[in-house]
Design an enzyme around this catalytic site. Structure first.
Site, PDB file in Angstrom:
ATOM      1  N   HIS A 129       0.805  -1.228   0.000  1.00 54.13           N
ATOM      2  CA  HIS A 129       0.000   0.000   0.000  1.00 54.13           C
ATOM      3  C   HIS A 129       0.837   1.277   0.000  1.00 54.13           C
ATOM      4  CE1 HIS A 129      -3.446  -2.558   0.406  1.00 54.13           C
ATOM      5  NE2 HIS A 129      -2.948  -3.075   1.495  1.00 54.13           N
ATOM      6  N   ASP A 166       4.285  -0.960  -4.289  1.00 56.27           N
ATOM      7  CA  ASP A 166       3.228  -1.530  -5.119  1.00 56.27           C
ATOM      8  C   ASP A 166       3.617  -1.517  -6.597  1.00 56.27           C
ATOM      9  OD1 ASP A 166       1.687  -2.086  -2.905  1.00 56.27           O
ATOM     10  OD2 ASP A 166       0.181  -0.542  -3.295  1.00 56.27           O
TER      11      ASP A 166
END
Length: 136
Positions: free
Chosen positions: A116, A121
């Site tokens: 996150h 990511d």
């Protein structure tokens, strides 16, 4: 592996929701100390991506934010080609609990340093894209 990376925090005018702060680990203090103005970040990002294809998981989500930022700042809309690993995974994979990035990363045994967080990511999405295209 990626040759270059781009990561910036954007200073926001309203407080970060507590749930987002918990999920990302980004604190108001970190944003205040390390955050940059959206205009500065967007121009640097546009320079960084040039005309390259962009790969994202659930790309329409990211596209909406990027397009809104360009519009807000009077910048031309991003015309780069997007490839969506969510769409690709749905087309190529069966038998997974869901198609969320962490689930697919676990399916392919892809380690994620800081789930996150944007750069982490991105690395996870890059590796997922590679795995989804390995056996064509």
């Amino acid at each position: 592996d990626p040759e270059e990376s781009f990561q910036r925090l954007i200073r926001v005018s309203k407080p970060i929701p507590e749930a987002v702060a918990r999920l990302t680990g980004i604190s108001p203090t970190e944003l205040e100390g390390n955050g940059c103005a959206l205009s500065e970040v967007m121009q640097a990002f546009l320079d960084f991506i040039g005309n390259d294809r962009l790969v994202a998981h659930n790309a329409s989500f990211d596209q909406k934010f990027l397009m809104a930022a360009c519009k807000e700042l009077g910048l031309p809309p991003i015309r780069n080609r997007f490839t969506d690993t969510l769409t690709l995974a749905r087309r190529k994979l069966n038998g997974v609990a869901n198609y969320k990035l962490p689930t697919l990363a676990e399916h392919y045994d892809i380690a994620s340093e800081q789930p996150h967080r944007a750069l982490s990511d991105c690395y996870t999405t890059h590796e997922l894209f590679r795995k989804l295209n390995e056996n064509q």
